[in-house]
Design a protein around this motif. Structure first.
Motif, mmCIF file in Angstrom:
data_model
loop_
_atom_site.group_PDB
_atom_site.id
_atom_site.type_symbol
_atom_site.label_atom_id
_atom_site.label_comp_id
_atom_site.label_asym_id
_atom_site.label_seq_id
_atom_site.Cartn_x
_atom_site.Cartn_y
_atom_site.Cartn_z
ATOM 1 N N GLU A 27 32.725 -27.061 -8.156
ATOM 2 C CA GLU A 27 32.777 -25.808 -8.904
ATOM 3 C C GLU A 27 33.810 -24.852 -8.299
ATOM 4 O OE1 GLU A 27 29.719 -22.598 -10.794
ATOM 5 O OE2 GLU A 27 29.348 -24.752 -10.861
ATOM 6 N N TYR A 28 33.855 -24.775 -6.965
ATOM 7 C CA TYR A 28 34.875 -23.937 -6.313
ATOM 8 C C TYR A 28 36.272 -24.423 -6.680
ATOM 9 C CZ TYR A 28 31.229 -22.121 -3.120
ATOM 10 O OH TYR A 28 30.119 -21.533 -2.580
ATOM 11 N N GLN A 29 36.456 -25.747 -6.695
ATOM 12 C CA GLN A 29 37.773 -26.303 -7.029
ATOM 13 C C GLN A 29 38.159 -25.930 -8.455
ATOM 14 O OE1 GLN A 29 37.692 -30.534 -6.119
ATOM 15 N NE2 GLN A 29 36.743 -30.100 -4.131
ATOM 16 N N GLU A 30 37.183 -26.011 -9.374
ATOM 17 C CA GLU A 30 37.469 -25.650 -10.770
ATOM 18 C C GLU A 30 37.840 -24.178 -10.888
ATOM 19 O OE1 GLU A 30 34.099 -26.663 -13.188
ATOM 20 O OE2 GLU A 30 34.216 -28.786 -12.611
ATOM 21 N N ARG A 31 37.120 -23.323 -10.152
ATOM 22 C CA ARG A 31 37.346 -21.887 -10.304
ATOM 23 C C ARG A 31 38.565 -21.388 -9.544
ATOM 24 N NH1 ARG A 31 31.886 -18.521 -11.456
ATOM 25 N NH2 ARG A 31 30.640 -20.197 -12.301
ATOM 26 N N GLY A 125 33.875 -14.893 -4.039
ATOM 27 C CA GLY A 125 35.222 -14.722 -4.558
ATOM 28 C C GLY A 125 35.246 -14.023 -5.895
ATOM 29 N N ASP A 126 36.405 -13.512 -6.256
ATOM 30 C CA ASP A 126 36.522 -12.717 -7.478
ATOM 31 C C ASP A 126 36.360 -13.560 -8.742
ATOM 32 O OD1 ASP A 126 38.936 -14.088 -7.435
ATOM 33 O OD2 ASP A 126 40.187 -12.286 -7.403
ATOM 34 N N ARG A 127 36.327 -14.887 -8.619
ATOM 35 C CA ARG A 127 36.093 -15.734 -9.796
ATOM 36 C C ARG A 127 34.646 -16.185 -9.886
ATOM 37 N NH1 ARG A 127 41.685 -19.323 -9.614
ATOM 38 N NH2 ARG A 127 43.050 -17.528 -9.325
ATOM 39 N N GLN A 128 33.763 -15.500 -9.174
ATOM 40 C CA GLN A 128 32.328 -15.776 -9.252
ATOM 41 C C GLN A 128 31.580 -14.488 -9.621
ATOM 42 O OE1 GLN A 128 33.215 -17.871 -5.454
ATOM 43 N NE2 GLN A 128 31.134 -18.614 -5.753
ATOM 44 N N PRO A 129 31.853 -13.966 -10.832
ATOM 45 C CA PRO A 129 31.255 -12.686 -11.221
ATOM 46 C C PRO A 129 29.730 -12.718 -11.248
ATOM 47 C CG PRO A 129 32.287 -13.751 -13.113
ATOM 48 C CD PRO A 129 32.708 -14.524 -11.893
ATOM 49 N N GLU A 130 29.140 -13.881 -11.554
ATOM 50 C CA GLU A 130 27.677 -13.979 -11.598
ATOM 51 C C GLU A 130 27.114 -13.748 -10.200
ATOM 52 O OE1 GLU A 130 29.645 -17.606 -13.608
ATOM 53 O OE2 GLU A 130 29.761 -16.573 -11.707
ATOM 54 N N ALA A 131 27.776 -14.344 -9.193
ATOM 55 C CA ALA A 131 27.328 -14.191 -7.807
ATOM 56 C C ALA A 131 27.451 -12.731 -7.379
ATOM 57 C CB ALA A 131 28.148 -15.088 -6.883
ATOM 58 N N ILE A 132 28.586 -12.122 -7.692
ATOM 59 C CA ILE A 132 28.812 -10.722 -7.305
ATOM 60 C C ILE A 132 27.751 -9.828 -7.939
ATOM 61 C CG2 ILE A 132 30.417 -8.784 -7.531
ATOM 62 C CD1 ILE A 132 32.708 -10.905 -7.199
ATOM 63 N N ALA A 133 27.427 -10.067 -9.206
ATOM 64 C CA ALA A 133 26.406 -9.270 -9.900
ATOM 65 C C ALA A 133 25.031 -9.444 -9.244
ATOM 66 C CB ALA A 133 26.346 -9.661 -11.380
ATOM 67 N N ASP A 153 43.245 -12.529 -0.932
ATOM 68 C CA ASP A 153 43.030 -11.422 -1.877
ATOM 69 C C ASP A 153 41.788 -11.638 -2.733
ATOM 70 O OD1 ASP A 153 45.245 -10.055 -0.986
ATOM 71 O OD2 ASP A 153 46.560 -10.791 -2.575
ATOM 72 N N SER A 154 41.493 -12.903 -3.054
ATOM 73 C CA SER A 154 40.368 -13.195 -3.957
ATOM 74 C C SER A 154 39.022 -13.081 -3.249
ATOM 75 C CB SER A 154 40.508 -14.597 -4.538
ATOM 76 O OG SER A 154 40.527 -15.555 -3.495
ATOM 77 N N SER A 155 39.036 -12.979 -1.933
ATOM 78 C CA SER A 155 37.802 -12.930 -1.148
ATOM 79 C C SER A 155 37.080 -11.601 -1.337
ATOM 80 C CB SER A 155 38.145 -13.129 0.331
ATOM 81 O OG SER A 155 37.026 -12.872 1.143
ATOM 82 N N ARG A 156 35.745 -11.662 -1.475
ATOM 83 C CA ARG A 156 34.899 -10.485 -1.580
ATOM 84 C C ARG A 156 33.785 -10.614 -0.550
ATOM 85 N NH1 ARG A 156 38.685 -9.489 -3.898
ATOM 86 N NH2 ARG A 156 39.052 -8.802 -6.046
ATOM 87 N N CYS A 157 33.735 -9.694 0.407
ATOM 88 C CA CYS A 157 32.693 -9.738 1.427
ATOM 89 C C CYS A 157 31.687 -8.625 1.191
ATOM 90 C CB CYS A 157 33.302 -9.617 2.820
ATOM 91 S SG CYS A 157 34.262 -11.081 3.277
ATOM 92 N N MET A 158 30.414 -8.954 1.376
ATOM 93 C CA MET A 158 29.333 -8.018 1.107
ATOM 94 C C MET A 158 28.303 -8.108 2.225
ATOM 95 S SD MET A 158 28.949 -8.814 -2.996
ATOM 96 C CE MET A 158 28.234 -7.257 -3.496
ATOM 97 N N ALA A 159 27.531 -7.032 2.381
ATOM 98 C CA ALA A 159 26.520 -7.008 3.438
ATOM 99 C C ALA A 159 25.306 -6.206 2.995
ATOM 100 C CB ALA A 159 27.112 -6.373 4.702
ATOM 101 N N LYS A 160 24.176 -6.493 3.643
ATOM 102 C CA LYS A 160 22.921 -5.785 3.378
ATOM 103 C C LYS A 160 22.150 -5.684 4.687
ATOM 104 C CE LYS A 160 18.627 -6.382 0.723
ATOM 105 N NZ LYS A 160 17.997 -7.235 -0.307
ATOM 106 N N PRO A 161 21.700 -4.480 5.059
ATOM 107 C CA PRO A 161 20.893 -4.370 6.271
ATOM 108 C C PRO A 161 19.568 -5.104 6.087
ATOM 109 C CG PRO A 161 21.476 -2.191 5.416
ATOM 110 C CD PRO A 161 21.867 -3.189 4.375
ATOM 111 N N LEU A 162 19.113 -5.780 7.135
ATOM 112 C CA LEU A 162 17.811 -6.444 7.112
ATOM 113 C C LEU A 162 16.849 -5.620 7.937
ATOM 114 C CD1 LEU A 162 18.920 -10.151 7.673
ATOM 115 C CD2 LEU A 162 18.157 -9.115 5.533
#
Length: 164
Positions: A27-31, A125-133, A153-162
């Motif tokens: 899936e990553y290869q396709e996207r 990544g920016d081509r995984q809008p479902e994941a980002i949402a 550039d396509s990388s999106r990093c996110m964090a959440k305090p535990l």
């Protein structure tokens, strides 16, 4: 909703885990083109209490979702002490929309919190809008880039305090 779904702790190199990993790589290869996610991962990284790897099985015993976390500490790739890094979150195409990713995510967060980790981090990544949402709706916010793809550039990093 997710009737008959069972979450099981498995090693990262369990045959079912490898099967889903092959699917997520395709899936990553396709996207994104290229060879998928080449971040080096070792099964030992996901061995409790320093990590955890989960598979979700449907009522027929087929693996339908995966996800894991591994401990990270401050290093030159941009991680911080106490980080738990989410890896290999994936739901097979036929089981999407059932809330499985959210269920796996919650279980991984709870386990990382119990293991004393203070922050869950992830890279998508920016081509995984479902994941980002999903991550936004689960309380994640954008954070400084880290990890294998931090220069992309396509990388999106996110964090959440535990918090306990």
């Amino acid at each position: 909703m997710s009737h008959g779904i069972e979450l099981r702790v498995v090693p990262y190199d369990h045959p079912d885990a490898l099967k889903l990993n092959d699917q997520v790589q395709l899936e990553y290869q396709e996207r994104y083109g290229g060879e998928g996610d080449v971040t080096p991962l070792d099964p030992a990284m996901f061995a409790p209490p320093k990590g955890l790897y989960l598979l979700a099985y449907d009522a027929c015993g087929a693996p339908v979702a995966s996800g894991g976390w591994r401990s990270q500490d401050q290093n030159d790739e941009g991680y911080s002490d106490g980080d738990a890094e989410l890896k290999r979150m994936y739901v097979v195409a036929g089981a999407r929309g059932l809330g499985l990713a959210r269920r796996v995510l919650a279980a991984l967060e709870a386990d990382a919190r119990a293991a004393g980790r203070t922050r869950m981090v992830l890279e998508t990544g920016d081509r995984q809008p479902e994941a980002i949402a999903l991550y936004f709706s689960s309380g994640y916010t954008p954070t400084a880039k880290f990890g294998h793809y931090r220069e992309y550039d396509s990388s999106r990093c996110m964090a959440k305090p535990l918090r306990p």
